[in-house]
Structures are given as structure tokens and as C-alpha cells.
Design a protein around this motif. Structure first.
Motif: not given
Ligand code: NAG
Ligand code: NAG
Ligand code: NAG
Length: 197
Positions: A53-59, A67-77, A106-111
Motif C-alpha cells: 500500500t505504501m508503494g514498496a516493490t522490494y520487501w 528483522k526488516l531486511e529489505t525495503v525498496g521502490v526501484t532497487s533493493p539497495e 527516507r525510502f521515497s515510498l510513493p503510495g
């Protein structure tokens, strides 16, 4: 006599030693069981939905280590300066951990802000500062017992919902640097626990 004794002593030693080893093994086993305390699947699924819903494509969330390992919109980095942290409370008797805090900054989530937060009944703190989240505050949040809310520096708009009055436990609310309009609802005055606004 002497021979019997010589045999007997090492035997006793062995027995005691074996007993000691099995006691140690047993306590390791129970530590192991405690260490595998998990976040229940419904909370893991809710988190996944919240991310979407918040617009993450990598999770990627590890339900064993919380542990939250990965959050990302355009990249898993992770973007420079980003901060992520999910906190669990594992002080429950039946080896269950519950999610109590989510920080995704500061993950630029667009959702949009996730109504699905209500599916995390133990959640207290959320910090979604400095993303590109738009829309308004979900009315569903009004039924929650959150302590800390920061949506600082997003693209939220519209009126600040009157339903915020239901946040009776709220001690921190930061709506700064968004595009909210209208006046602050007078109901906010009823938030007796609010320390920072
Ligand atoms: C999750 O965390 C546990 C405990 O730290 C670890 O053993 C396991 O490998 C992790 N799982 C994944 C998929 O990373
Ligand atoms: C995550 O949050 C918890 C609780 O606020 C804190 O104790 C912990 O140090 C934080 N971890 C990181 C990596 O920031
Ligand atoms: C496990 O603990 C939770 C929280 O204390 C409780 O709500 C739940 O009913 C318990 N489940 C079992 C199977 O005891």
C-alpha cells in the motif's frame, strides 16, 4: 577390592558426566525453542500488505529474527540516509512476538498511508517520515491505540481527520511538511496524553 574401586570410580565419573551433558543439552534445547519465537503469520501478511500500500516493490521481513531486511521502490539497495527498523515485543508466554513499532524513513515510498495498520493489534509507534506518501490519514487508524505517529515530510493532503480524537494514547504526533488544509480539529484538545504536536 582395589580393582573394583578403580573400575567403579571412572564409571561414576562417566555417569555424572553423562548426566551433566544431558542437563546442558536439555537447557540448550529450551533456549533453542525460545530463540525460535516467531511473529505470527497474520502479522507478517499484514506487514506485506502495508508495504504494498505504501508503494514498496522490494520487501523482505524475517519473522524469526523480527528483522526488516529489505525495503525498496526501484532497487533493493537502501537509499542514502534511509532508516528502517521493525521492533517486536517477544515477552509473551507462548513464544509469540508481536510487532510494536515500524520505522521506514527516507525510502521515497510513493503510495498511500496503509489502513492495514489496524491488523497489527500490538502496534504502538510508526515513523514514515520523508517519503512521497500522498492521500490522507486513514479513518481506520482512529480505532488504534498508537503512541507515536510521524508522517513528517510526505505529500499528505486534505483535512486533518476529526477521528484523530480516538488516539487516546498518543504522546507524539508529527504532521509537519505536508499539504494538509483547514484548521486543526478542536478534538485534538481531547488528546490528554499528547506531549508533542
Ligand atoms: C532469519 O533469521 C534467523 C535468525 O537470525 C536466521 O537463522 C535465518 O537464516 C533468517 N532467515 C532468512 C531467510 O534470512
Ligand atoms: C530499533 O528500534 C528499537 C526500539 O525503538 C531500538 O531499541 C533499536 O536500537 C533500533 N534498532 C536500530 C537498528 O535502529
Ligand atoms: C498466545 O499469547 C497471546 C498473547 O498473550 C494470546 O492472545 C494468545 O491467545 C495465546 N495463544 C495461545 C495458543 O495460548
Amino acid at each position: 577390592m582395589l580393582i573394583i574401586n578403580l573400575v567403579w570410580v571412572p564409571d561414576m565419573f562417566f555417569l555424572k558426566h553423562a548426566l551433566f551433558v544431558s542437563v546442558v543439552a536439555l537447557s540448550c534445547l529450551s533456549t533453542q525453542r525460545f530463540a525460535t519465537a516467531m511473529v505470527p503469520q497474520n502479522e507478517v501478511d499484514a506487514l506485506q500488505q502495508i508495504a504494498k500500500t505504501m508503494g514498496a516493490t522490494y520487501w523482505e521481513f524475517n519473522a524469526t529474527s523480527c528483522k526488516l531486511e529489505t525495503v525498496g521502490v526501484t532497487s533493493p539497495e537502501p537509499p542514502a540516509g534511509s532508516e528502517k527498523n521493525i521492533t517486536c515485543n517477544c515477552q509473551f508466554h507462548n513464544n509469540t512476538c508481536h510487532i510494536v513499532a515500524i520505522e521506514i524513513k527516507r525510502f521515497s515510498l510513493p503510495g498511500v498511508l496503509p489502513p492495514e495498520l489496524v491488523q497489527l493489534p500490538y502496534l504502538q509507534d510508526i515513523d514514515f517520515a520523508y517519503n512521497y506518501v500522498s492521500g490522507s490519514i486513514p479513518i481506520q487508524w482512529g480505532s488504534m491505540e498508537l503512541n507515536f505517529i510521524s508522517v513528517l515530510g510526505n505529500r499528505l493532503s486534505g483535512e486533518i481527520p476529526k477521528d484523530l480524537r480516538n488516539f487516546r494514547n498518543l504522546t507524539y504526533l508529527n504532521l509537519e511538511a505536508n499539504q494538509f488544509s483547514g484548521t486543526l480539529p478542536s478534538e485534538l484538545g481531547k488528546l490528554v496524553n499528547l506531549e508533542t504536536l
